[in-house]
Design a protein around this motif. Sequence first.
Motif, PDB file in Angstrom:
ATOM      1  N   SER A 118       0.845  -1.184   0.000  1.00 40.08           N
ATOM      2  CA  SER A 118       0.000   0.000   0.000  1.00 40.08           C
ATOM      3  C   SER A 118       0.885   1.240   0.000  1.00 40.08           C
ATOM      4  CB  SER A 118      -0.908  -0.002   1.238  1.00 40.08           C
ATOM      5  OG  SER A 118      -1.589   1.231   1.372  1.00 40.08           O
ATOM      6  N   TYR A 119       0.516   2.228  -0.813  1.00 37.09           N
ATOM      7  CA  TYR A 119       1.290   3.463  -0.885  1.00 37.09           C
ATOM      8  C   TYR A 119       0.342   4.631  -1.132  1.00 37.09           C
ATOM      9  CZ  TYR A 119       4.984   6.757  -2.179  1.00 37.09           C
ATOM     10  OH  TYR A 119       5.836   7.833  -2.216  1.00 37.09           O
ATOM     11  N   ALA A 120       0.503   5.684  -0.353  1.00 38.00           N
ATOM     12  CA  ALA A 120      -0.289   6.920  -0.512  1.00 38.00           C
ATOM     13  C   ALA A 120      -1.778   6.671  -0.353  1.00 38.00           C
ATOM     14  CB  ALA A 120      -0.003   7.570  -1.869  1.00 38.00           C
ATOM     15  N   ALA A 121      -2.136   5.625   0.383  1.00 37.82           N
ATOM     16  CA  ALA A 121      -3.540   5.228   0.516  1.00 37.82           C
ATOM     17  C   ALA A 121      -3.969   5.332   1.972  1.00 37.82           C
ATOM     18  CB  ALA A 121      -3.731   3.799   0.005  1.00 37.82           C
ATOM     19  N   GLY A 122      -4.897   6.246   2.244  1.00 39.83           N
ATOM     20  CA  GLY A 122      -5.365   6.436   3.614  1.00 39.83           C
ATOM     21  C   GLY A 122      -6.776   6.975   3.647  1.00 39.83           C
ATOM     22  N   LYS A 123      -7.076   7.789   4.667  1.00 37.81           N
ATOM     23  CA  LYS A 123      -8.421   8.339   4.842  1.00 37.81           C
ATOM     24  C   LYS A 123      -8.720   9.475   3.876  1.00 37.81           C
ATOM     25  CE  LYS A 123      -9.735   9.209   9.084  1.00 37.81           C
ATOM     26  NZ  LYS A 123      -9.691   9.727  10.461  1.00 37.81           N
TER      27      LYS A 123
END
Length: 475
Positions: free
Chosen positions: A123-128
């Motif tokens: 996962s990269y640059a993936a959040g809320k």
Amino acid sequence: MGVIAQAQQQPNVLIIHTDDLGYHDLSITGSELYNTPNIDALANQSVQFTNAYSSYPRCTPSRYGMMTGTYPVNEDKGHLGGIPEEKNMVKQFDNAGYETAFIGKWHLGEGDSDPKGFGYDYSYAAGKAGSVGQRYYPFNVKANGKEAKEIVPDVQEDSKEGDYISDVMTGATIDFIKNQAGKKPFMAVLAFYAVHTPLEAKKEDKKRNKKQLESMTFEGPDYLPQGAGRNKQHQDNADYAGMVENVDENVGRLMQTLKDLGIDKNTIIVFSSDHGGLSNDGNKGERELATSNLPLKAGKGWLYEGGIRVPLFVKWANELQPRVDTESIILGMDIFPTLLDLTIDKKIDGLDGKSFEGVLRGTDNWSDRTVFWNSRKARPHSTGDANMSVVRSGDYKLVVYNKEKKSELYNLKEDGGELNDLSQSNPAKTAELTKILKNWKKEYLVPEKMDIWKNYRAEQKQKEKKKAGNKKDKN
């Protein structure tokens, strides 16, 4: 590099998912301002769908529908971590030996509902976050110096002054692909934060588009009233044009990488968007709008065609003959069931989304399909829309304004712009579709489907309360 392609039989998968990109926001779909030669080339090598739709006209529910293969009647992020493994499509890829990655806009939860919790290996640059603070470094700080409401992870630590967010994310995707090539098949999703707000192109791209706009003329007013706000009538925003063209440039980088590695012919590439372009504002006040979806009606937030029709291209050079499908009705929730079918011959029962492998191969046609949308969380203040329900069955589409109890009927084959309401002149078809829609609502608009997030959050609060009580007793 050809050895890599020969050593691996199972196809790779690359999903390129754009944010707020309207159906007509590409030169191949009619834009005269947005120049997209790389995406156009990909489309011409793909099966192109002119009747493809998002499952919802806003970001989070649309993405939920795609990830779960279901109608997103919950209209929120639900609880991805609560999905049984046998219905978790990402874990099916994991179990089949794929290396899986999600790069970019997630917007679907934390913990067991973040990308890794849901099953992605990387996962990269993936959040809320639903958007970035600004598109240039430092990405999590707005142009006014204030910190963004939600933080996009990873990118700020890996970047430097002058870096642009879509370039950084594409670089991370390319690195992942290079690391996997020749080892294990991969399934990667690159979900751009573009072309969502903030509208901020690279300086050179904005300058180029401003110059192009000087040579263009537009007829009629810039805006017309629609719903609780305005609808933008022209594609004339130089920042937005530059953002679209930057996405196109990065699609070119991805295609060149696959070619250089010798895996382009055995990689299934899916290009699409989460919903229509931002063309409408609401009663809270006028704001900068990104694009026009004309001749489609309305845009993001609405259940008219401008809000839900999206570009969809599927390329697999080894297996699929490029062509344009102008009839089959495809939804975002069909994408993962189709990819599982194509790659590992896996079918999951109990999903709303279906595999359109037969459609891709030209052995099936979905022109008579019946599909549904429901929006009970309208944002009249933001995009001017209302609570609506829709059924499309074949060429006909019934639009129902739920609070006003008003129905509209359109023949999309003859009237793609939804200008000629047939509800009075064709009462039989109106009654037929009204009954179909009501029956679907009875089955789908039920607490176990609509209250997934609400029930999960209530359970979590109860656990937190119990834990706090136990801690207090011990003290």
